[in-house]
Scaffold this motif. Structure first.
Motif, PDB file in Angstrom:
ATOM      1  N   VAL A 108      22.823  24.150  72.614  1.00 26.01           N
ATOM      2  CA  VAL A 108      23.731  24.087  73.822  1.00 26.01           C
ATOM      3  C   VAL A 108      24.741  25.327  74.123  1.00 26.01           C
ATOM      4  O   VAL A 108      24.624  25.771  75.356  1.00 26.01           O
ATOM      5  N   ALA A 109      25.131  26.106  72.964  1.00 34.61           N
ATOM      6  CA  ALA A 109      25.992  27.152  73.253  1.00 34.61           C
ATOM      7  C   ALA A 109      25.223  28.585  73.689  1.00 34.61           C
ATOM      8  O   ALA A 109      25.978  29.337  74.320  1.00 34.61           O
ATOM      9  N   TYR A 110      23.965  28.437  73.446  1.00 35.18           N
ATOM     10  CA  TYR A 110      23.376  29.626  73.891  1.00 35.18           C
ATOM     11  C   TYR A 110      23.226  30.297  75.264  1.00 35.18           C
ATOM     12  O   TYR A 110      23.681  31.470  75.381  1.00 35.18           O
ATOM     13  N   GLY A 111      23.105  29.467  76.189  1.00 31.44           N
ATOM     14  CA  GLY A 111      23.338  29.805  77.688  1.00 31.44           C
ATOM     15  C   GLY A 111      24.697  30.474  77.781  1.00 31.44           C
ATOM     16  O   GLY A 111      24.845  31.520  78.328  1.00 31.44           O
ATOM     17  N   PRO A 112      25.550  29.601  77.824  1.00 33.46           N
ATOM     18  CA  PRO A 112      26.995  30.076  77.888  1.00 33.46           C
ATOM     19  C   PRO A 112      27.400  31.400  77.171  1.00 33.46           C
ATOM     20  O   PRO A 112      28.124  32.224  77.721  1.00 33.46           O
ATOM     21  N   LYS A 113      26.622  31.458  75.936  1.00 31.95           N
ATOM     22  CA  LYS A 113      27.133  32.695  75.231  1.00 31.95           C
ATOM     23  C   LYS A 113      26.453  33.804  75.826  1.00 31.95           C
ATOM     24  O   LYS A 113      27.078  34.840  76.234  1.00 31.95           O
ATOM     25  N   ILE A 114      25.331  33.900  76.222  1.00 34.88           N
ATOM     26  CA  ILE A 114      24.584  34.999  77.017  1.00 34.88           C
ATOM     27  C   ILE A 114      25.237  35.213  78.139  1.00 34.88           C
ATOM     28  O   ILE A 114      24.992  36.350  78.856  1.00 34.88           O
ATOM     29  N   HIS A 115      25.752  34.213  78.981  1.00 33.58           N
ATOM     30  CA  HIS A 115      26.263  34.639  80.202  1.00 33.58           C
ATOM     31  C   HIS A 115      27.833  34.794  80.263  1.00 33.58           C
ATOM     32  O   HIS A 115      28.386  34.963  81.303  1.00 33.58           O
ATOM     33  N   GLY A 116      28.390  34.861  78.956  1.00 33.47           N
ATOM     34  CA  GLY A 116      29.867  35.216  78.914  1.00 33.47           C
ATOM     35  C   GLY A 116      30.631  34.142  79.479  1.00 33.47           C
ATOM     36  O   GLY A 116      31.813  34.364  80.062  1.00 33.47           O
ATOM     37  N   LEU A 117      30.265  32.656  79.492  1.00 35.17           N
ATOM     38  CA  LEU A 117      30.722  31.601  80.092  1.00 35.17           C
ATOM     39  C   LEU A 117      32.040  31.226  79.541  1.00 35.17           C
ATOM     40  O   LEU A 117      33.183  30.762  79.984  1.00 35.17           O
ATOM     41  N   ALA A 118      32.421  31.610  78.180  1.00 34.78           N
ATOM     42  CA  ALA A 118      33.439  31.010  77.378  1.00 34.78           C
ATOM     43  C   ALA A 118      34.047  32.489  76.768  1.00 34.78           C
ATOM     44  O   ALA A 118      33.435  33.063  76.092  1.00 34.78           O
ATOM     45  N   GLN A 119      35.386  32.407  76.896  1.00 33.47           N
ATOM     46  CA  GLN A 119      36.388  33.449  76.505  1.00 33.47           C
ATOM     47  C   GLN A 119      36.532  33.371  74.919  1.00 33.47           C
ATOM     48  O   GLN A 119      36.835  34.147  74.333  1.00 33.47           O
ATOM     49  N   SER A 120      36.556  32.281  74.146  1.00 31.19           N
ATOM     50  CA  SER A 120      36.963  31.956  73.081  1.00 31.19           C
ATOM     51  C   SER A 120      36.129  30.759  72.550  1.00 31.19           C
ATOM     52  O   SER A 120      35.209  30.287  73.018  1.00 31.19           O
ATOM     53  N   LYS A 121      36.141  30.759  71.020  1.00 31.55           N
ATOM     54  CA  LYS A 121      35.348  29.665  70.160  1.00 31.55           C
ATOM     55  C   LYS A 121      35.980  28.177  70.881  1.00 31.55           C
ATOM     56  O   LYS A 121      34.785  27.424  70.768  1.00 31.55           O
ATOM     57  N   GLY A 122      37.045  28.134  71.130  1.00 33.37           N
ATOM     58  CA  GLY A 122      37.398  26.959  71.409  1.00 33.37           C
ATOM     59  C   GLY A 122      36.990  26.434  72.744  1.00 33.37           C
ATOM     60  O   GLY A 122      36.589  25.154  72.957  1.00 33.37           O
ATOM     61  N   GLU A 123      36.708  27.263  73.728  1.00 30.84           N
ATOM     62  CA  GLU A 123      36.192  27.100  74.908  1.00 30.84           C
ATOM     63  C   GLU A 123      34.858  26.919  74.782  1.00 30.84           C
ATOM     64  O   GLU A 123      34.272  25.793  75.434  1.00 30.84           O
ATOM     65  N   LEU A 124      34.200  27.647  74.046  1.00 29.45           N
ATOM     66  CA  LEU A 124      32.705  27.219  73.821  1.00 29.45           C
ATOM     67  C   LEU A 124      32.395  25.858  73.337  1.00 29.45           C
ATOM     68  O   LEU A 124      31.800  25.225  73.680  1.00 29.45           O
ATOM     69  N   ASP A 125      33.343  25.505  72.253  1.00 32.68           N
ATOM     70  CA  ASP A 125      33.386  24.224  71.634  1.00 32.68           C
ATOM     71  C   ASP A 125      33.457  23.016  72.873  1.00 32.68           C
ATOM     72  O   ASP A 125      32.810  22.170  72.851  1.00 32.68           O
ATOM     73  N   ARG A 126      34.402  23.265  73.719  1.00 30.96           N
ATOM     74  CA  ARG A 126      34.638  22.308  74.709  1.00 30.96           C
ATOM     75  C   ARG A 126      33.271  22.251  75.693  1.00 30.96           C
ATOM     76  O   ARG A 126      33.051  20.992  76.359  1.00 30.96           O
ATOM     77  N   ILE A 127      32.613  23.383  76.066  1.00 35.67           N
ATOM     78  CA  ILE A 127      31.424  23.347  76.816  1.00 35.67           C
ATOM     79  C   ILE A 127      30.633  22.667  76.395  1.00 35.67           C
ATOM     80  O   ILE A 127      29.636  21.737  76.868  1.00 35.67           O
ATOM     81  N   VAL A 128      30.354  23.014  75.009  1.00 36.20           N
ATOM     82  CA  VAL A 128      29.423  22.298  74.211  1.00 36.20           C
ATOM     83  C   VAL A 128      29.562  20.754  74.282  1.00 36.20           C
ATOM     84  O   VAL A 128      28.662  19.816  74.519  1.00 36.20           O
ATOM     85  N   GLU A 129      30.913  20.208  74.023  1.00 40.61           N
ATOM     86  CA  GLU A 129      31.044  18.996  73.959  1.00 40.61           C
ATOM     87  C   GLU A 129      30.969  18.410  75.359  1.00 40.61           C
ATOM     88  O   GLU A 129      30.188  17.196  75.642  1.00 40.61           O
ATOM     89  N   ARG A 130      31.278  18.916  76.252  1.00 40.65           N
ATOM     90  CA  ARG A 130      31.086  18.424  77.554  1.00 40.65           C
ATOM     91  C   ARG A 130      29.899  18.217  78.167  1.00 40.65           C
ATOM     92  O   ARG A 130      29.341  17.240  78.704  1.00 40.65           O
ATOM     93  N   SER A 131      29.046  19.190  77.585  1.00 41.53           N
ATOM     94  CA  SER A 131      27.406  19.252  78.239  1.00 41.53           C
ATOM     95  C   SER A 131      26.830  17.914  77.484  1.00 41.53           C
ATOM     96  O   SER A 131      25.902  17.289  78.017  1.00 41.53           O
ATOM     97  N   LEU A 132      27.179  17.918  76.121  1.00 41.66           N
ATOM     98  CA  LEU A 132      26.600  16.856  75.292  1.00 41.66           C
ATOM     99  C   LEU A 132      26.859  15.505  75.742  1.00 41.66           C
ATOM    100  O   LEU A 132      26.224  14.545  75.912  1.00 41.66           O
ATOM    101  N   THR A 133      28.059  15.518  76.594  1.00 39.93           N
ATOM    102  CA  THR A 133      28.631  14.338  76.785  1.00 39.93           C
ATOM    103  C   THR A 133      27.851  13.840  78.208  1.00 39.93           C
ATOM    104  O   THR A 133      27.492  12.645  78.381  1.00 39.93           O
ATOM    105  N   ARG A 134      27.750  14.755  78.841  1.00 46.55           N
ATOM    106  CA  ARG A 134      27.227  14.326  80.217  1.00 46.55           C
ATOM    107  C   ARG A 134      25.739  14.232  79.970  1.00 46.55           C
ATOM    108  O   ARG A 134      25.262  13.390  80.770  1.00 46.55           O
ATOM    109  N   ALA A 135      24.996  14.772  78.924  1.00 46.82           N
ATOM    110  CA  ALA A 135      23.676  14.324  78.699  1.00 46.82           C
ATOM    111  C   ALA A 135      23.670  13.261  77.927  1.00 46.82           C
ATOM    112  O   ALA A 135      22.486  12.835  77.822  1.00 46.82           O
TER     113      ALA A 135
END
Ligand SMILES: Nc1ncnc2c1ncn2[C@@H]1O[C@H](COP(=O)(O)OP(=O)(O)O)[C@@H](O)[C@H]1O
Ligand SMILES: [Mg+2]
Lengths: 255, 431
Positions: A108-135
């Motif tokens: 899940v984190a791969y896409g946000p990582k390569i597009h620089g969508l998260a500034q920090s590890k915490g933000e990336l964690d939140r994106i992963v959680e949100r995406s998995l929740t929505r899915a």
């Protein structure tokens, strides 16, 4: 139908593989509020047309696309269009679940990582959680995010792929027969999921299952032999098709 | 009679034609079954026979090599009483430390003193001629290790001359065998560490493989540094970027052909290009490495292409669909998944290069070189070339050296192939 302008418009699109003319003069508008279903017999060009919406056809050397396809009014085949960004904006889920052979988190984190969508590890964690929740997968995998994605069941893998597509916050999600490799229970979960995601993303789903199209979509396009036969509100297509061929297909006379 | 809506089954004579059930126990059936079993047994025996033959060949080779070669790792020693108290040497301990010690001991006539001691102790059997030319060096090292030896009489087991050594191992000339018989209990055996630390020598007893081994290692470094990056990058380009057209087809055919070209041809090429045109130093690991890299590169390209091709397209699609650029697809997904295959191919290519002799002969790595090479441009030889050179020697002492060197080479090859198999089994993902 809505009054908003369409999210994507395709007009007079032709696609050919070498001499095989797979799509002829197809024009379709896709709306953000709707789920659009592509139905039609096998080999009629549904996947081909779908793949031209995010330029995945570019990876096939023989494929040629002509016509005009726009995302928010921007020509996606224009020279200044960056195809890498386009594919982030128009995500795709494939027929066979294809998670990366990496951990669930990494998938899940791969896409946000390569597009620089998260500034920090915490933000990336939140994106992963949100995406998995929505899915609809978070509760099943939250305790084993470091397990390999390939160790999940088929249905879970497909939802992981949806989470992966959602993670880069796309505007459109293309799904190519996302349930054809799944059992009925997993299929029902994906259909529910599509229902939940409706409105947030424009969704285009290819399916050979007419009931599925009727259940999940608001608009349906019927393809036959590379041509768009009929396109309209799902309720109209299934209750009152204007074309004889659509009616024959829906009533199971061929396909 | 009531009429029924269910249609009656049509009745025709064709349909009631008698159906005879298959007789699974008939004579013909049983014969067929027996024949099937015999065929299967025959096939299994043939396969087993093939495996046994190849295993026997391998076992024979290994047994012969080990039987001859183990003696190369063993040296015969002669126990010699020594008294160095009248050696003209300043006995200050400082003189025996540091780099000056060798010079000081040599200058004090240690070699002559050792010879004299041998003459005194074993006059009848042959005196100093019994000892290896390098025997006094052992005494020197012992003194450096323990300077008190200079003030006390002591005995030391020293390596014997090649002729005696061969005779002691049961393969010598009649004269040498008589000497061995007379020396009897004064002879002993020990590990020949000098074999691993020495370089080539005209005296079989002193010849070692370190010079050749180091030459081989330097050569392999050059080969790997060139062939690996070039091979892998070509493979990635050909698989991921190059369009499919006549030009790439031609390149593909050329690479496959290159992999099948006899190695000596690469030697000729190296001779013409690296020595003839570029005037690089002869006999150097640099040139050997470049030549072997030409030979190894196609192997790496082919192995890498196969490994890259084995990565399923669905993974590429997945990465592209979330917006990975082509380079990201390759570096994040394709290469990590292809890495075990690429590394396995590389190791196997390197193992082949390590055992290669002919091209190195062509570029002059066959000279007699008595000191291990210090760098990539020094004159050097390589392990397989050293084996070739020793096998050509008349002196009997070299027979066992040759086998021992082959064993060392085999150990390296087996180790490399072992690593390759380990990588393949441990890391390769199956789809
Ligand atoms: N990669 C390809 N190369 C060449 N022809 C293709 C390729 N993919 C699909 N086609 C051809 O295009 C036509 C439409 O295929 P496709 O879009 O996969 O149909 P559908 O998804 O409706 O079953 C078929 O005739 C198929 O043979
Ligand atoms: Mg399809």
């Amino acid at each position: 139908m809505s009054n908003n302008p369409p999210k994507m418009t395709a007009s007079h699109v032709d696609v050919s593989y070498g001499t095989n003319h797979a799509i002829r003069d197809v024009s379709i508008d896709v709306y953000r509020e709707d789920v659009t279903a592509f139905i039609g017999p096998s080999g009629c060009g549904k996947s081909t047309f779908l793949r031209s919406l995010n330029r995945m056809n570019d990876t096939i050397p023989t494929a040629r696309v002509s016509g005009d396809i726009r995302l928010d009014g921007e020509d996606i085949y224009a020279r200044e269009m960056d195809v890498v960004q386009l594919r982030a904006r128009v995500g795709m889920v494939f027929q066979k679940p294809n998670p990366f052979p990496k951990s669930i988190y990494e998938n899940v984190a791969y896409g946000p990582k390569i597009h620089g969508l998260a500034q920090s590890k915490g933000e990336l964690d939140r994106i992963v959680e949100r995406s998995l929740t929505r899915a609809g997968l978070w509760n099943e995998v939250k305790d084993r995010l470091s397990d390999p994605g390939t160790a999940l069941s088929g249905g879970q893998q497909q939802r992981l792929c949806i989470a992966r597509a959602i993670a880069v916050d796309p505007e459109v999600i293309l799904m190519d027969e996302p349930c054809s490799a799944l059992d009925p229970v997993a299929t029902a979960r994906i259909e529910e999921l599509i229902h939940d995601l409706r409105g947030r993303y424009a969704i285009v789903i290819v399916t050979h299952n007419m009931q599925q199209a009727a259940r999940v979509s608001q608009r349906t396009a019927f393809f036959h032999l590379g041509q768009l036969i009929e396109y309209g509100d799902t309720s109209d297509i299934f209750t009152n098709p204007r074309q004889e061929r659509t009616k024959d297909y829906i009533t199971g006379r061929y396909g | 009679m009531t009429e029924t809506l269910v249609p009656q089954a049509p009745v025709s004579t064709a349909e009631i034609a008698p159906h005879r059930p298959t007789d699974w126990r008939s004579h013909a059936m049983e014969r067929r079954i027996r024949r099937r079993y015999t065929a299967e047994r025959r096939f299994r025996l043939l396969g087993l026979g093939a495996v046994v033959v190849s295993a026997a060949c391998l076992a024979f080779l290994l047994i012969v090599m080990i039987a001859q070669g183990y003696q190369g790792f063993v040296e015969t020693r002669l126990t010699l009483p020594l008294d160095l108290r009248d050696l003209r040497l300043e006995r200050s301990p400082e003189r025996l430390k540091g780099p000056g010690a060798d010079l000081a001991l040599a200058g004090a006539g240690l070699e002559r003193a050792v010879d004299a001691a041998a003459n005194r102790a074993y006059e009848a059997e042959g005196g100093a001629a019994l000892l290896s030319d390098g025997a006094w060096l052992r005494v020197r090292d012992a003194i450096k290790h323990d300077p008190r030896l200079l003030t006390h009489p002591f005995t030391l087991a020293l390596p014997v001359a090649s002729a005696i050594d061969v005779a002691a191992k049961g393969n010598g000339t009649p004269a040498a065998e008589r000497s061995v018989a007379k020396l009897g209990a004064h002879l002993s055996c020990g590990a020949a560490w000098d074999f691993f630390t020495g370089a080539d020598s005209t005296d079989a007893a002193r010849a070692g493989i370190w010079g050749a081994l180091k030459g081989s290692l330097l050569t392999m470094v050059v080969t790997l540094a060139l062939a690996f990056p070039v091979g892998v990058l070509s493979a990635i380009y050909l698989e991921e970027y190059a369009p499919r057209n006549r030009a790439t087809d031609f390149i593909e055919v050329s690479i496959n052909n290159l992999a099948a070209v006899p190695s000596i041809v690469f030697g000729l090429l190296g001779l013409a290009v690296f020595l003839g045109t570029l005037h690089l130093p002869r006999s150097a690991p640099l040139v050997g490495g470049l030549t072997l890299a030409l030979m190894t590169m196609p192997v790496i390209v082919i192995a890498s292409r196969n490994a890259i091709r084995a990565v399923p397209p669905s993974i590429r699609d997945a990465a592209l669909a979330v917006g990975a650029s082509p380079i990201q697809v390759v570096s994040h997904h394709v290469l990590p998944l292809a890495a075990p295959g690429i590394l396995t191919g590389t190791i196997i290519g390197m193992a082949r290069a390590l055992g290669e002799t002919a091209p190195l002969l062509m570029i002059g790595m066959r000279a007699f070189i008595a000191a291990p090479p210090a760098g990539f441009t020094d004159s050097a030889t390589a392990l397989p070339v050293q084996i070739f050179l020793w096998s050509d020697q008349v002196s009997r002492g070299f027979v066992e050296k040759t086998s021992a060197a082959i064993l060392v080479l085999l150990v390296f090859l087996v180790a490399m192939n072992g690593v390759a198999i380990f990588l393949r089994n441990r890391f390769e993902t199956r789809w």
